[in-house]
Design an enzyme around this catalytic site. Sequence first.
Site, mmCIF file in Angstrom:
data_model
loop_
_atom_site.group_PDB
_atom_site.id
_atom_site.type_symbol
_atom_site.label_atom_id
_atom_site.label_comp_id
_atom_site.label_asym_id
_atom_site.label_seq_id
_atom_site.Cartn_x
_atom_site.Cartn_y
_atom_site.Cartn_z
ATOM 1 C CD GLU A 248 -2.845 -1.166 0.473
ATOM 2 O OE1 GLU A 248 -3.210 0.096 0.317
ATOM 3 O OE2 GLU A 248 -3.441 -2.040 -0.179
ATOM 4 C CB CYS A 282 -1.518 7.640 1.612
ATOM 5 S SG CYS A 282 -2.785 7.015 2.456
ATOM 6 C CD GLU A 382 3.217 10.237 -1.410
ATOM 7 O OE1 GLU A 382 4.635 9.407 -1.071
ATOM 8 O OE2 GLU A 382 2.134 9.619 -0.966
HETATM 9 P P1 NAP Z 1 7.980 5.110 4.622
HETATM 10 O O1 NAP Z 1 9.346 5.662 4.726
HETATM 11 O O2 NAP Z 1 8.755 3.904 2.911
HETATM 12 O O3 NAP Z 1 8.459 3.334 5.832
HETATM 13 C C1 NAP Z 1 7.513 2.329 5.845
HETATM 14 C C2 NAP Z 1 8.224 1.469 6.911
HETATM 15 O O4 NAP Z 1 8.895 1.456 6.000
HETATM 16 C C3 NAP Z 1 8.813 1.606 8.374
HETATM 17 O O5 NAP Z 1 8.152 0.997 9.223
HETATM 18 C C4 NAP Z 1 10.127 2.131 7.940
HETATM 19 O O6 NAP Z 1 10.929 1.666 8.623
HETATM 20 C C5 NAP Z 1 9.976 0.970 6.949
HETATM 21 N N1 NAP Z 1 11.410 0.266 6.263
HETATM 22 C C6 NAP Z 1 12.423 1.466 5.188
HETATM 23 N N2 NAP Z 1 13.201 0.867 4.420
HETATM 24 C C7 NAP Z 1 12.913 -0.187 4.566
HETATM 25 C C8 NAP Z 1 13.449 -1.029 3.874
HETATM 26 N N3 NAP Z 1 14.524 -1.137 3.249
HETATM 27 N N4 NAP Z 1 12.702 -2.742 3.935
HETATM 28 C C9 NAP Z 1 11.951 -2.830 5.013
HETATM 29 N N5 NAP Z 1 11.722 -1.909 5.621
HETATM 30 C C10 NAP Z 1 11.615 -0.857 5.300
HETATM 31 O O7 NAP Z 1 7.465 5.509 4.541
HETATM 32 P P2 NAP Z 1 6.591 6.349 5.416
HETATM 33 O O8 NAP Z 1 7.614 7.405 5.122
HETATM 34 O O9 NAP Z 1 6.875 5.653 7.139
HETATM 35 O O10 NAP Z 1 5.042 6.910 5.550
HETATM 36 C C11 NAP Z 1 4.550 7.825 4.690
HETATM 37 C C12 NAP Z 1 4.250 6.877 2.728
HETATM 38 O O11 NAP Z 1 3.347 5.743 3.514
HETATM 39 C C13 NAP Z 1 3.713 7.843 2.014
HETATM 40 O O12 NAP Z 1 4.554 7.731 0.818
HETATM 41 C C14 NAP Z 1 2.673 7.112 2.047
HETATM 42 O O13 NAP Z 1 1.670 8.114 0.815
HETATM 43 C C15 NAP Z 1 2.642 5.805 2.451
HETATM 44 N N6 NAP Z 1 1.152 5.353 3.308
HETATM 45 C C16 NAP Z 1 0.428 4.629 2.136
HETATM 46 C C17 NAP Z 1 -1.295 4.198 2.323
HETATM 47 C C18 NAP Z 1 -1.308 3.312 1.545
HETATM 48 O O14 NAP Z 1 -2.956 3.020 2.104
HETATM 49 N N7 NAP Z 1 -1.922 3.433 0.550
HETATM 50 C C19 NAP Z 1 -0.913 4.388 4.190
HETATM 51 C C20 NAP Z 1 -0.353 5.825 5.145
HETATM 52 C C21 NAP Z 1 0.858 6.172 4.534
HETATM 53 P P3 NAP Z 1 11.953 3.320 9.396
HETATM 54 O O15 NAP Z 1 10.956 4.341 9.839
HETATM 55 O O16 NAP Z 1 12.652 2.271 10.534
HETATM 56 O O17 NAP Z 1 13.012 3.558 7.787
#
Ligand code: NAP
Length: 492
Positions: A248, A282, A382
Site C-alpha cells: 500500500e 496517502c 507525492e
Molecule cells: P517509508 O519511509 O517507506 O517507511 C515505511 C516503513 O518501512 C517504516 O516502518 C520504515 O522503517 C520501513 N522501511 C524503511 N526502509 C525499509 C527497507 N529497506 N526494508 C523494509 N522496511 C523498510 O514510509 P513513511 O515515510 O513511513 O510513510 C509515508 C509513506 O507511506 C507515503 O508515501 C504515504 O503515501 C504512504 N502511505 C500509504 C498508505 C496506503 O494505504 N496506500 C497509507 C499511509 C501511508 P523506518 O521508519 O525505521 O525507516
Amino acid sequence: METYDLYVDGTWRPSESGERFDTVSPMSGETLARFPLGTPGDVDRAVRAARGALDDWRRVPAPRRGEILFEAARIMRRRKQKLGELVTREMGKVISEGLGDVQEAIDMMEYVAGEGRRMQGETVPSELTDKFCMTVREPVGVIGAITPWNFPTAIPCWKLAPALLGGNAILFKPSSLTPLCAARLVEIFEEAGVPSGVLNLVTGRGSVVGRAIVEHPGVTAISFTGGVSTGKTIYAGAAELLKPVHLELGGKNPLIVMDDAMLDLAIEGVMFGAFGTAGQRCTAASRLVLHEDIYDEAMEMLLEQVERMRIGDPLDPDVDMGPMASQGQLEKTLEYIDVGRDEGATLRYGGDRLRGERYDDGFFVQPSVFEAEQGMRITVEEIFGPVLSVIRARDFDDAIGKANDVDYGLSASIYTRDVTRAFRAIRRLEAGVVYVNAPTIGSEIQLPFGGVKNTGNGLREAGSAAIREFTETKTVFIDYSGQLQKAQIRES
Ligand code: NAP
C-alpha cells in the site's frame, strides 16, 4: 521518560545490540520514550518465537480468536482518550484526528472480530456423484507487518487484527517515528489474551530490521504500507524467496470541482482533504482541479479559508493543523515549495517555515497554495505535506485527463450536481477509491481500500479483502462414492 524493550515470545527483552533510539514530539522536541535498535539476530529470535507459536494458534477456533480481538477493542475504547493524545503527541496530527486514528483501529478490530464467525469459503456442486467440494480459509503463516508513521494506531490494526483473526503469527515493525503508539497497541493485544510468541514487536531501522524481516526465510508473507521506493525495495527483496507481498504505497490525489458544484461544500472538502493531518495522508488532496468558469470565485473562497487556519499545538482542540511529523518531513515540504517556485508555479499563500515562540521547537510550516500547470513536479510527485496545487480545467474531459495524469492512483474526488458526470467520473477516474461530493479522504474500514498504478501491486486491504489478505484458500474434494471417480474423463 519510558524505556522500552523488544516484545518477543511474550516477554519484553532488550535488543542484542544494546543500542537505542529516541521517539520525540514533533511539537516540542521532547523525548517521549527510548526504544531498542533491533538487529537481524533479534529478528531471527522473533521469527523462531512466531514459528513456535503458530501451530497452537492456528488451531484456536476463529470465533475464539475473534473474542480476543473484541476484548482488545474494548480495552482500546476505555483508553481511547489517552491513546488519541499519544498519537497526537508522537506524530503531531490534531487531537480530533488523533482520536479518529484510534477509532479507526477500534472499528477495524470489531469488524474483523465478527469475521471470526464467518470466514466464508465456497461450497459448489461436483460434476461427479457423491462427491463434495468446498474451500476453507487457512492461515498464511508468519506475517511481516511493516508500517508507516502517519496512522500509527490505525494502519497497524489494519494488518494485525485480520492477521491475528486469520490464525497467523506476526513480526510487527513499526515506523521509527512512532514506536510508542506501536508498543501501546502491543500491550493491549497482550492484555486481551494474544498468546506468547503470536505477536512480536521488533523496533529499529527499516534498512536493518525491516530488511531482515523481508529476507528471512521463516517469514511467509509481507504486508507493507509506506513509500514507493521502500515498496520497490521490499518487493524485489521478497521476490528472491517468492514471498507474497502486499503493498500500500503513495498517492497524488486529485479533487475536481465542476462548474455546477456546491462551492461552499467543495471548498470545505478541499480544506479537509488538503490540510487535514498537515497533508500527510496517502489520500490527501494534493491537486485541486477547478473548472475555469468557477476558478476565480473558488480560488478566492479557498484563500480566505486558508488564511484563517489556526496552526499550533495539536492538543489544543481549536487548532486546525499541527506540526509536520519530523524534521525530514518539514525539509521535504520546504524543498518541494522551492521546486514549485523554481518551475514557475505561482505561490498564492504560505511557502515558509513558521517561526516564533509558539513554533520554534517544532516542525511547523505554513499551509501553502500554488497555482500550477499539470505536469510540473509539484503536481505529479507525492509531497506528503500541506501543499496544494490548483490546476485550471476547460471542461469535464480536460479535468478527468489532468486528474489521471500521474503515476499514482489511490483516491480521487469530484464535486458536481450532475449525476451523469458523477457516474462518468466514477468510471474514468484512475483510482482505487473514488468520492463524489466528498473529499479524497475518509475511507471506512468495512470497504476494501487500496490503489491502482504505482500506489500498490493490485491488492486491497480492509473490508471483504481483509481476511483474504491474511488467509490462504484451500480447496477440498471429499469423495464418498466408494469408487475411483475421474473428473473430466468421460465415456462419451
Ligand atoms: P517509508 O519511509 O517507506 O517507511 C515505511 C516503513 O518501512 C517504516 O516502518 C520504515 O522503517 C520501513 N522501511 C524503511 N526502509 C525499509 C527497507 N529497506 N526494508 C523494509 N522496511 C523498510 O514510509 P513513511 O515515510 O513511513 O510513510 C509515508 C509513506 O507511506 C507515503 O508515501 C504515504 O503515501 C504512504 N502511505 C500509504 C498508505 C496506503 O494505504 N496506500 C497509507 C499511509 C501511508 P523506518 O521508519 O525505521 O525507516
